[in-house]
Design a protein around this motif. Structure first.
Motif, mmCIF file in Angstrom:
data_model
loop_
_atom_site.group_PDB
_atom_site.id
_atom_site.type_symbol
_atom_site.label_atom_id
_atom_site.label_comp_id
_atom_site.label_asym_id
_atom_site.label_seq_id
_atom_site.Cartn_x
_atom_site.Cartn_y
_atom_site.Cartn_z
ATOM 1 N N SER A 1 55.210 92.250 13.061
ATOM 2 C CA SER A 1 55.888 92.310 14.473
ATOM 3 C C SER A 1 56.218 93.453 13.979
ATOM 4 O O SER A 1 55.805 94.119 13.268
ATOM 5 C CB SER A 1 56.792 91.065 14.752
ATOM 6 N N GLY A 2 56.640 94.044 15.163
ATOM 7 C CA GLY A 2 57.274 95.189 15.621
ATOM 8 C C GLY A 2 58.190 95.832 15.070
ATOM 9 O O GLY A 2 58.433 97.303 14.102
ATOM 10 N N GLY A 3 59.144 94.735 13.960
ATOM 11 C CA GLY A 3 60.084 94.923 13.299
ATOM 12 C C GLY A 3 60.085 94.429 11.846
ATOM 13 O O GLY A 3 61.181 94.240 11.194
ATOM 14 N N ASP B 1 52.288 101.526 16.627
ATOM 15 C CA ASP B 1 53.032 102.321 18.071
ATOM 16 C C ASP B 1 53.429 103.469 17.126
ATOM 17 O O ASP B 1 53.069 104.070 17.984
ATOM 18 C CB ASP B 1 54.505 100.930 17.683
ATOM 19 N N ASP C 1 57.298 87.495 20.768
ATOM 20 C CA ASP C 1 58.190 86.897 20.997
ATOM 21 C C ASP C 1 58.387 86.143 22.344
ATOM 22 O O ASP C 1 58.660 86.315 23.702
ATOM 23 C CB ASP C 1 59.644 88.473 21.171
ATOM 24 N N ASN D 1 46.486 90.214 16.718
ATOM 25 C CA ASN D 1 45.718 91.746 16.613
ATOM 26 C C ASN D 1 43.812 90.954 16.024
ATOM 27 O O ASN D 1 44.275 90.343 14.832
ATOM 28 C CB ASN D 1 45.625 92.425 15.098
ATOM 29 N N GLY E 1 53.783 89.387 16.765
ATOM 30 C CA GLY E 1 53.041 90.475 17.843
ATOM 31 C C GLY E 1 52.098 91.017 17.186
ATOM 32 O O GLY E 1 50.853 90.519 17.668
ATOM 33 N N ASP F 1 43.763 97.445 19.599
ATOM 34 C CA ASP F 1 43.152 96.858 19.371
ATOM 35 C C ASP F 1 41.816 96.458 19.602
ATOM 36 O O ASP F 1 40.275 96.733 19.717
ATOM 37 C CB ASP F 1 43.722 95.152 19.208
ATOM 38 N N GLY G 1 53.746 96.385 12.976
ATOM 39 C CA GLY G 1 53.465 96.147 13.920
ATOM 40 C C GLY G 1 54.243 98.324 14.988
ATOM 41 O O GLY G 1 53.717 98.879 15.756
ATOM 42 N N GLY H 1 49.553 98.738 19.202
ATOM 43 C CA GLY H 1 48.944 97.003 19.254
ATOM 44 C C GLY H 1 47.907 97.243 20.467
ATOM 45 O O GLY H 1 46.165 97.192 19.525
HETATM 46 O O1 KG4 Z 1 56.780 90.243 17.692
HETATM 47 P P1 KG4 Z 1 56.383 91.186 18.914
HETATM 48 O O2 KG4 Z 1 56.113 90.742 20.051
HETATM 49 O O3 KG4 Z 1 58.092 92.167 18.457
HETATM 50 C C1 KG4 Z 1 59.267 91.708 17.565
HETATM 51 O O4 KG4 Z 1 59.441 90.868 17.155
HETATM 52 O O5 KG4 Z 1 58.545 93.505 16.422
HETATM 53 O O6 KG4 Z 1 55.828 92.394 17.880
HETATM 54 C C2 KG4 Z 1 55.537 93.581 19.062
HETATM 55 C C3 KG4 Z 1 55.086 94.037 17.874
HETATM 56 C C4 KG4 Z 1 54.799 95.451 18.582
HETATM 57 O O7 KG4 Z 1 54.201 96.914 18.118
HETATM 58 C C5 KG4 Z 1 52.747 95.656 19.163
HETATM 59 O O8 KG4 Z 1 52.254 97.161 19.016
HETATM 60 C C6 KG4 Z 1 52.318 94.478 17.864
HETATM 61 O O9 KG4 Z 1 53.432 93.426 18.405
HETATM 62 N N1 KG4 Z 1 50.651 94.214 18.957
HETATM 63 C C7 KG4 Z 1 49.796 94.330 18.465
HETATM 64 C C8 KG4 Z 1 49.206 93.908 19.002
HETATM 65 N N2 KG4 Z 1 49.443 93.289 20.462
HETATM 66 C C9 KG4 Z 1 50.860 93.135 20.237
HETATM 67 N N3 KG4 Z 1 49.683 94.874 16.734
HETATM 68 C C10 KG4 Z 1 48.163 95.441 16.672
HETATM 69 N N4 KG4 Z 1 47.546 94.423 17.467
HETATM 70 C C11 KG4 Z 1 47.820 93.341 18.880
HETATM 71 N N5 KG4 Z 1 47.031 93.134 19.784
#
Ligand code: KG4
Ligand code: ZN
Length: 357
Positions: free
Chosen positions: A136-138, A167, A310, A282, A278, A184, A163, A180
């Motif tokens: 994920s992002g974190g 970003d 999330d 991809n 998140g 993608d 993630g 992301g």
């Molecule tokens: O799980 P999430 O909604 O939030 C967190 O817990 O971080 O993940 C968000 C992350 C972001 O960094 C976003 O750029 C990434 O997921 N993300 C992707 C895609 N859709 C969202 N990364 C790569 N490809 C995607 N299609």
């Protein structure tokens, strides 16, 4: 048994009603992406204020869509951490107030454990041992799950989360936040072999399944400078060089993730592979993990995008076994901003950081 899940750890205010930890009756998500986009990332103070404004509406809507009142809910599950402290506190205090007023049991859920449960709605419970890649992002973690609710962290990122790398690279080339989804989309039109980004090698034999993405980010920066690539002016018409860069960068991230997943699968012989978080949205990663699982003849559970990013349904699902056992958090429950899950072979438990109102 009906569980009301509440999630507010980052920039999504979410609530869901889930029956028996499996059947989703409602799943309401209010995303703050538009608010944070202009700042190029999540601004914690703004995030907490927006959670505060939306939470009541979101929970009311989740109950409404499920066709129930709070009286018919058997228990509440709320994200307790890890996450942004101000954001977490909004969800936790709202949930505690509701539980207290309605005399319902409440449990705190680890957000990462929530992501691990996000596959159950469409695929049912996994067979154990399961191997899960959470991206994920974190967070970027590889967990071995020998049995339900037992977790062993076998790999993690040493620096940026996957993630976060998407970003940061997106911001660098002028594609904005979040990176992301746009990378993608553009990567599909580029040549993934145009630029060969080497994968980071983790030398430490005890942590050879770990990931590192900060070197890749620097390599992209160097490439942009050397090639004098101007930032994208119109995301609707990026240059061929940008398309190739997106495709090559994304491919490097996917290769790194799949390389560790393959090693871990060969070592631990899982009966199910799970992909969540998140970045599991991809398309190249989904395809690569599906292909790996087919090669290894292991079933793979990858949720639809609505459950990979999330959401509160996954929090309700993770809270369900705890509520079923009769667990109930004390009213003093508060945010655990850097809460880790690892309860198998724990060698060193990091001291939890505790915040109170
Ligand atoms: O799980 P999430 O909604 O939030 C967190 O817990 O971080 O993940 C968000 C992350 C972001 O960094 C976003 O750029 C990434 O997921 N993300 C992707 C895609 N859709 C969202 N990364 C790569 N490809 C995607 N299609
Ligand atoms: Zn998350």
């Amino acid at each position: 048994m009906l569980t009301l899940g509440i999630e507010s750890s980052c920039d999504e205010t979410a609530a869901a009603v889930v029956e028996d930890g499996l059947r989703v009756h409602s799943n309401v998500i209010a995303s703050q992406i538009e608010t944070h986009r202009k700042y190029g990332g999540v601004v914690p103070e703004i995030a907490s204020r927006e959670h505060l404004e939306k939470i009541d509406e979101v929970v009311t809507e989740a109950l409404h869509r499920a066709g129930v009142g709070i009286a018919q809910i058997d228990g509440l599950a709320v994200t307790q951490g890890p996450g942004l402290v101000g954001s977490l506190l909004v969800g936790i205090n709202y949930a505690k107030g509701l539980a207290y007023a309605a005399r319902k049991p409440i449990v705190g859920v680890n957000h990462i454990e929530g992501h691990l449960y996000s596959t159950v709605f469409e695929h049912g419970a996994p067979e154990y041992p399961a191997l899960a890649l959470i991206v994920s992002g974190g967070h970027t973690n590889l967990f071995l799950i020998p049995e339900p609710e037992r977790y062993k962290l076998v790999g993690r990122t040493r620096d940026d989360a996957a993630g976060e790398a998407f970003d940061k690279v997106s911001k660098l080339i002028g594609l904005g936040y979040p990176g992301g989804p746009v990378i993608d989309r553009l990567a599909r039109q580029g040549n993934r072999r145009a630029i060969v980004f080497p994968l980071a090698e983790i030398k430490d034999p005890d942590h050879r399944l770990d990931f590192s993405f900060s070197g890749l980010k620097t390599a992209v920066l160097r490439h942009v400078r050397e090639q004098q690539l101007p930032p994208v002016a119109d995301p609707a018409a990026p240059s061929a060089d940008i398309l190739d860069l997106c495709a090559s960068f994304q491919n490097a991230v996917v290769r790194a993730l799949v390389r560790s997943l393959r090693k871990a699968a060969e070592e631990h012989a899982p009966r199910t592979i799970l992909l969540a978080g998140g970045v599991a949205c991809n398309s190249e990663l989904r395809a690569a993990v599906t292909q790996l699982a087919a090669e290894l003849k292991v079933p793979v559970h990858i949720p639809s995008p609505i459950y990979t990013t999330d959401n509160a349904a996954m929090i309700a699902a993770a809270g369900y076994p705890k509520l079923l056992r009769g667990e109930c958090a004390p009213w003093l429950m508060s945010a655990e901003v850097s809460w880790r899950i690892q309860n198998v072979d724990v060698e060193s438990v990091k001291k939890k950081v505790r915040y109170r109102l």
